[in-house]
Write a protein that holds these residues in place. Structure first.
Motif, PDB file in Angstrom:
ATOM      1  N   GLU A 180      37.911  42.244  32.376  1.00 53.27           N
ATOM      2  CA  GLU A 180      38.979  41.632  31.582  1.00 53.27           C
ATOM      3  C   GLU A 180      40.330  41.714  32.279  1.00 53.27           C
ATOM      4  O   GLU A 180      41.124  40.778  32.221  1.00 53.27           O
ATOM      5  N   THR A 181      40.591  42.851  32.974  1.00 51.02           N
ATOM      6  CA  THR A 181      41.909  43.070  33.579  1.00 51.02           C
ATOM      7  C   THR A 181      41.821  43.061  35.096  1.00 51.02           C
ATOM      8  O   THR A 181      40.960  43.718  35.688  1.00 51.02           O
ATOM      9  N   ALA A 182      42.719  42.309  35.725  1.00 52.91           N
ATOM     10  CA  ALA A 182      42.860  42.288  37.180  1.00 52.91           C
ATOM     11  C   ALA A 182      44.234  42.819  37.540  1.00 52.91           C
ATOM     12  O   ALA A 182      45.221  42.531  36.849  1.00 52.91           O
ATOM     13  N   VAL A 183      44.300  43.599  38.615  1.00 49.33           N
ATOM     14  CA  VAL A 183      45.577  44.104  39.119  1.00 49.33           C
ATOM     15  C   VAL A 183      45.815  43.525  40.505  1.00 49.33           C
ATOM     16  O   VAL A 183      44.945  43.611  41.387  1.00 49.33           O
ATOM     17  N   ILE A 184      46.973  42.898  40.688  1.00 49.48           N
ATOM     18  CA  ILE A 184      47.356  42.358  41.992  1.00 49.48           C
ATOM     19  C   ILE A 184      48.474  43.228  42.540  1.00 49.48           C
ATOM     20  O   ILE A 184      49.484  43.452  41.871  1.00 49.48           O
ATOM     21  N   ARG A 224      41.193  38.039  31.612  1.00 50.89           N
ATOM     22  CA  ARG A 224      42.134  37.550  30.598  1.00 50.89           C
ATOM     23  C   ARG A 224      43.522  38.179  30.741  1.00 50.89           C
ATOM     24  O   ARG A 224      44.453  37.783  30.045  1.00 50.89           O
ATOM     25  N   ARG A 225      43.624  39.166  31.615  1.00 47.80           N
ATOM     26  CA  ARG A 225      44.905  39.878  31.756  1.00 47.80           C
ATOM     27  C   ARG A 225      45.132  40.176  33.226  1.00 47.80           C
ATOM     28  O   ARG A 225      44.258  40.727  33.903  1.00 47.80           O
ATOM     29  N   VAL A 226      46.301  39.816  33.730  1.00 46.37           N
ATOM     30  CA  VAL A 226      46.628  40.050  35.137  1.00 46.37           C
ATOM     31  C   VAL A 226      47.960  40.784  35.221  1.00 46.37           C
ATOM     32  O   VAL A 226      48.973  40.324  34.682  1.00 46.37           O
ATOM     33  N   LEU A 227      47.955  41.931  35.901  1.00 47.22           N
ATOM     34  CA  LEU A 227      49.171  42.697  36.143  1.00 47.22           C
ATOM     35  C   LEU A 227      49.550  42.564  37.612  1.00 47.22           C
ATOM     36  O   LEU A 227      48.708  42.760  38.496  1.00 47.22           O
ATOM     37  N   ILE A 228      50.815  42.233  37.858  1.00 47.09           N
ATOM     38  CA  ILE A 228      51.307  41.988  39.216  1.00 47.09           C
ATOM     39  C   ILE A 228      52.246  43.132  39.570  1.00 47.09           C
ATOM     40  O   ILE A 228      53.346  43.235  39.022  1.00 47.09           O
ATOM     41  N   VAL A 229      51.806  43.999  40.473  1.00 44.52           N
ATOM     42  CA  VAL A 229      52.440  45.298  40.695  1.00 44.52           C
ATOM     43  C   VAL A 229      53.311  45.291  41.952  1.00 44.52           C
ATOM     44  O   VAL A 229      52.887  44.796  43.012  1.00 44.52           O
ATOM     45  N   GLY A 230      54.523  45.871  41.850  1.00 48.54           N
ATOM     46  CA  GLY A 230      55.414  45.991  43.003  1.00 48.54           C
ATOM     47  C   GLY A 230      56.014  47.384  43.084  1.00 48.54           C
ATOM     48  O   GLY A 230      56.261  48.023  42.056  1.00 48.54           O
ATOM     49  N   PHE A 310      56.782  46.992  37.688  1.00 49.14           N
ATOM     50  CA  PHE A 310      57.680  47.387  38.763  1.00 49.14           C
ATOM     51  C   PHE A 310      57.622  48.892  38.997  1.00 49.14           C
ATOM     52  O   PHE A 310      57.081  49.651  38.194  1.00 49.14           O
ATOM     53  N   PHE A 311      58.195  49.308  40.115  1.00 45.15           N
ATOM     54  CA  PHE A 311      58.326  50.738  40.467  1.00 45.15           C
ATOM     55  C   PHE A 311      56.963  51.448  40.506  1.00 45.15           C
ATOM     56  O   PHE A 311      56.816  52.577  40.067  1.00 45.15           O
ATOM     57  N   ARG A 312      55.968  50.759  41.081  1.00 42.77           N
ATOM     58  CA  ARG A 312      54.627  51.332  41.154  1.00 42.77           C
ATOM     59  C   ARG A 312      54.031  51.094  42.545  1.00 42.77           C
ATOM     60  O   ARG A 312      54.179  50.012  43.112  1.00 42.77           O
TER      61      ARG A 312
END
Length: 495
Positions: A180-184, A224-230, A310-312
């Motif tokens: 369900e969740t993808a992390v970019i 269904r959920r995408v988190l875009i990490v910086g 952010f901040f990750r």
């Protein structure tokens, strides 16, 4: 036998006749008259992507005596314009029209299916040409350098993009989209492209040149959920406003932001350039403002969500109980030291675990060394150069990402390619690059390739591939349906 003597002997072979494909090469596959006059300046370009074509275009315009031969590893031209630009950004691919004009110029030839460094060496190109320009881009992946990055469910953005864009080397990827969740990881344009493709309605994608296998896989996707990490904050995000706007307006999705990430951002906006200010204001509005009635209704009805984190920074990819595939990712919580573009991410000692079954690393491409004879900076992953002149390698130049690292957009590549062409022309004009001796150009290289069983693909051969792809696309309501294997490309090219 020395390389020099080998070339001489093969020139004699060439002059006594050859196979039909060599004859076609001499005409560029289009009936163009090929001149081997010693008055001509013969230049080879390694890499048929944007940097290669822009460099060729500028050289041809700069001097009437220049002839350029572009060598490309794949049977098809255009590099990242074909394999990197998102399928739903067809307007960006219009630059192909300009590249086609360059390829069809009487003083330019394209030779696909030639792997420089394997089929022919840089030293052999130097024997045949007055100058060699390296424009082969960045085909390597930057490693995250964290435990678990080799688990199933972890992919590089380069490979993922190559998979849905038809890059032959990426067609075995078969990404598992059952979670369900993808992390970019990463917040550049490529990261947002991947997020958008993962969440775009199929009706939108069906009208693009995305590959059929990718379309079928996305139709079955559970993401269904995408988190875009910086690792840094909103003021340092690397994408453009266009990409963020597309995410904000993506049908069927709602933004999922953390308001605390934007503390102090409004005050900091006073002194930043306008493009950065507009981009950040859009993020602030999306994260902080109460949406209007129509937008709220749209968000309430959305079945998917996306958001920036952010901040990750990644610390570890977490495995499932069987220790064989991705179950989550552990992120270090950062704080910023400094401000603006120069701000650095510093660890706070805190960590945060995010459950996910798909991790896509979009932390950058990197160039790889092409030949032992060419200097290479492994730390920066570029060919060391000064304005495109390769250091300690007379007669060798570079342009594009192998020159600068993987930065900027196509316009950036255009400008840096023009700079390299300018350096080369200056060297000809000043006598630094000796063009007094005649060079055979592709005439000798074609003989070498024939002896090694390598049959180049000319630009007219590519046009056969192009024609077949366009017809297949038309049959299914798409702009094109890409051929996905080198073997089929070659079969079509030689029909």
């Amino acid at each position: 036998m020395s390389c020099h003597k080998l070339l001489l002997s093969e020139l004699k072979l060439w002059s006594s006749g050859g196979s039909s494909w060599i004859s076609r090469l001499r005409c560029g596959g289009r009936g163009k008259a090929f001149s081997s006059s010693s008055q001509n300046v013969h230049i080879s370009i390694v890499g048929g992507g944007p940097a290669g074509f822009y460099t060729a275009q500028n050289l041809i315009k700069a001097r009437q005596d220049v002839e350029v031969d572009i060598y490309e590893r794949l049977p098809v031209p255009f590099g990242l314009v074909r394999f990197g630009v998102a399928p739903d950004h067809p307007e960006v691919k219009n630059v192909i029209n300009t590249f086609t004009q360059t390829a069809k110029h009487s003083r330019c030839n394209f030779y696909g299916n030639v792997n420089v460094g394997k089929d022919v060496s840089i030293e052999e190109l130097q024997q045949a040409y007055h100058a060699v320009i390296l424009s082969y881009g960045a085909e390597g992946n930057r490693s995250m350098g964290v435990p678990g990055e080799d688990l199933a469910g972890v992919y590089s953005a380069k490979d993922f993009v190559g998979w849905y864009n038809g890059q032959p080397t990426c067609q075995e990827l078969s990404p598992d989209l059952s979670c369900e969740t993808a992390v970019i990881l990463g917040q550049g344009n490529v990261a947002l492209d991947v997020a958008r493709i993962l969440l775009s309605p199929l009706d939108v994608l069906k009208k693009t040149d995305i590959t059929q296998p990718a379309l079928e896989a996305l139709a079955e996707s559970h993401v269904r959920r995408v988190l875009i990490v910086g690792r840094r904050g909103p003021m340092q995000i690397a994408c453009t406003i266009k990409e963020i706007r597309e995410m904000v307006n993506l049908p069927g999705t709602r933004p999922e932001m953390i308001a605390a990430d934007y503390e102090g951002v409004t005050e900091a906006l006073k002194d930043v350039p306008r493009p950065r200010k507009r981009l950040t204001e859009l993020m602030l509005k999306t994260a902080m403002e109460t949406p209007g009635e129509k937008e709220q209704e749209r968000r309430n009805n959305a079945s998917c969500s996306w958001g920036f984190r952010f901040f990750r920074s990644p610390v570890e990819v977490l495995a499932d109980t069987n220790r064989n595939r991705t179950a989550g990712i552990r992120l270090a919580v950062n704080k910023l030291e400094g401000s603006g573009e120069a701000a650095r991410a510093a660890l706070t000692g805190e960590v945060e675990d995010v459950s996910c079954g798909l991790v896509i690393s979009s932390i950058g491409y990197k160039s790889l060394p092409i030949d032992p004879s060419v200097p290479f900076d492994f730390r920066k992953a570029i060919v060391p150069n000064s304005m495109g002149r390769v250091q300690q390698a007379a007669g060798i130049y570079c342009s594009g990402w192998v020159k600068t690292g993987p930065t900027g957009v196509i316009a950036t590549t255009m400008n840096n390619s023009f700079d390299t062409a300018r350096s080369l022309v200056e060297d000809i004009d000043s006598g630094v690059l000796d063009i007094s001796a005649g060079k055979p150009g592709s005439q000798s290289i074609s003989t070498l390739l024939e002896k090694r069983g390598v049959k180049p693909v000319t630009f007219s051969d590519w046009e056969k591939i192009d024609n077949v792809e366009m017809k297949r696309g038309e049959a299914s309501g798409k702009p094109r349906e890409k051929i996905l294997t080198v073997e089929e490309m070659l079969r079509v090219a030689r029909t």
